[in-house]
Design an enzyme around this catalytic site. Structure first.
Site, PDB file in Angstrom:
ATOM      1  N   LEU A  24      -2.358   5.832  -0.241  1.00  0.00           N
ATOM      2  CA  LEU A  24      -3.779   5.437  -0.208  1.00  0.00           C
ATOM      3  C   LEU A  24      -3.852   3.935   0.042  1.00  0.00           C
ATOM      4  CD1 LEU A  24      -5.437   7.548  -3.056  1.00  0.00           C
ATOM      5  CD2 LEU A  24      -5.821   7.730  -0.587  1.00  0.00           C
ATOM      6  N   HIS A  25      -3.849   3.566   1.300  1.00  0.00           N
ATOM      7  CA  HIS A  25      -3.781   2.153   1.685  1.00  0.00           C
ATOM      8  C   HIS A  25      -5.033   1.377   1.262  1.00  0.00           C
ATOM      9  CE1 HIS A  25      -0.318   3.306   4.162  1.00  0.00           C
ATOM     10  NE2 HIS A  25      -1.052   4.311   4.607  1.00  0.00           N
ATOM     11  N   ASP A  26      -6.185   1.804   1.700  1.00  0.00           N
ATOM     12  CA  ASP A  26      -7.410   1.005   1.563  1.00  0.00           C
ATOM     13  C   ASP A  26      -7.857   0.744   0.124  1.00  0.00           C
ATOM     14  OD1 ASP A  26      -8.842   2.480   4.580  1.00  0.00           O
ATOM     15  OD2 ASP A  26      -7.438   0.812   4.309  1.00  0.00           O
TER      16      ASP A  26
ATOM     17  N   ASP B  84       0.140  11.481   5.483  1.00  0.00           N
ATOM     18  CA  ASP B  84       0.373  10.113   5.004  1.00  0.00           C
ATOM     19  C   ASP B  84       0.120  10.132   3.483  1.00  0.00           C
ATOM     20  OD1 ASP B  84      -0.858   6.763   5.926  1.00  0.00           O
ATOM     21  OD2 ASP B  84       0.402   7.466   4.263  1.00  0.00           O
TER      22      ASP B  84
ATOM     23  N   THR C 107       0.824  -1.226   0.000  1.00  0.00           N
ATOM     24  CA  THR C 107       0.000   0.000   0.000  1.00  0.00           C
ATOM     25  C   THR C 107       0.850   1.264   0.000  1.00  0.00           C
ATOM     26  OG1 THR C 107      -0.223   0.136   2.428  1.00  0.00           O
ATOM     27  CG2 THR C 107      -1.854  -1.205   1.228  1.00  0.00           C
TER      28      THR C 107
END
Ligand code: RIB
Ligand code: CA
Length: 302
Positions: free
Chosen positions: A229-231, A226, A192
């Site tokens: 964009l992890h999700d 941060d 991610t």
């Protein structure tokens, strides 16, 4: 077609994941469940309500879940997502009706009435999923797959050097899920952190419609703290798995050590015997394909 339930804690990157799912014909979003994580449960749930109102999707069941982790105290990620959880970007309140019942029961009822068809997509602490597995022991037998954002297999964590936020907030829940699930596809920080907003995503989004522009505004603010964009990687994996790379293994969640609390250890053996791997650990992605995919799809939301 993937029939999915997104279990979320909106959260800016959760919002992008939800928009990406709604914009993708490969996905049937059967429901969204909410859980305490980035911000408290009431705020997380209200954020999810406002996101669905923004895209005018009152048809998507939205069900409230667990208000705190199984054993640890409530954490939050307001340092990244802002006090309101959506980077302070104003969204109109929603007047959509509340879905009655609890997220744990929605997950159980939906999976058990569609045996082998539902993919659970947790993009938050795993409290709802773990409680559902405890309440319905047959759940694991009837889930198609669990494709989640969480952990860090071969890289550092983002809360401590050892632990990623979703697993750190509720490591006991993560342990229960990895122990009980027949298979988990884990998208951790290894992959991610390749979803870098600074690669031009916001410029692409800002040239498009209202939803894309709001997504850009949230992402720009979020990226100050941060840039990843992890999700949305979870949804992109379902849409275009071919742009991702993975290895097979097993994951052990550390719940005892103070310094390694919430760590996701890759292990192919337990009690000195090699066990059949039941975890697909996603390790890399072609971000030159991932970020345009996110921009293009969200641009179709108007
Ligand atoms: O570590 C990243 C995860 O923590 C994402 O799901 C983000 O929304 C936060 O919940
Ligand atoms: Ca999240």
């Amino acid at each position: 077609m993937h029939k999915i339930i997104i279990d979320s804690d909106p959260g800016v990157d959760d919002a992008v994941a939800i928009f990406l799912a709604l914009a993708s014909p490969e996905i049937e979003l059967v429901g969204i469940t909410t859980v305490a994580g980035n911000v408290g449960l009431d705020r997380v749930h209200n954020n999810a309500k406002r996101l669905l109102a923004l895209v005018k999707r009152p048809d998507i069941p939205l069900v409230k879940g667990c208000s705190h982790p199984i054993m640890t105290k409530c954490s939050n990620h307001t340092d990244v997502h802002g006090e309101d959880g959506l980077a302070g970007i104003p969204l109109p309140e929603s007047n959509y009706p509340e879905h009655s019942g609890h997220a744990v029961d929605f997950i159980i009822d939906t999976v058990m009435s569609n045996p082998g068809e539902i993919t659970l997509c947790p993009i938050a602490p795993l409290t709802n999923i773990a409680i559902a597995m405890i309440k319905e022991p047959r759940l694991a037998d009837n889930i198609k797959d669990i494709v989640l954002m969480g952990g860090a297999a071969f890289t550092q964590g983002n809360v401590t050097p050892a632990a990623e936020f979703n697993f750190y907030v509720d490591p006991h829940a993560a342990h229960i899920v990895f122990e009980n699930a027949h298979h988990v596809t884990m998208l951790g920080l290894d992959v991610t952190t390749k979803a870098d907003i600074r690669s031009g995503l916001c410029n692409s989004l800002e040239k498009q419609g209202h939803i894309a522009q709001i997504t850009a505004a949230m992402s720009r603010k979020y990226a100050e703290f941060d840039p990843f964009l992890h999700d949305p990687c979870v949804i992109a994996y379902l849409i275009q798995p071919e742009i991702f790379s993975s290895v097979e293994g097993n994951i052990y969640i550390e719940c005892g050590s103070k310094t390694l609390f919430g760590h996701s250890l890759v292990t192919n053996s337990t009690k000195n015997k090699v066990t059949k791997p039941k975890c697909t650990i996603v390790t890399d992605v072609d971000s030159s394909k991932l970020m345009p995919l996110i921009a293009e799809r969200i641009g179709t939301l108007g």
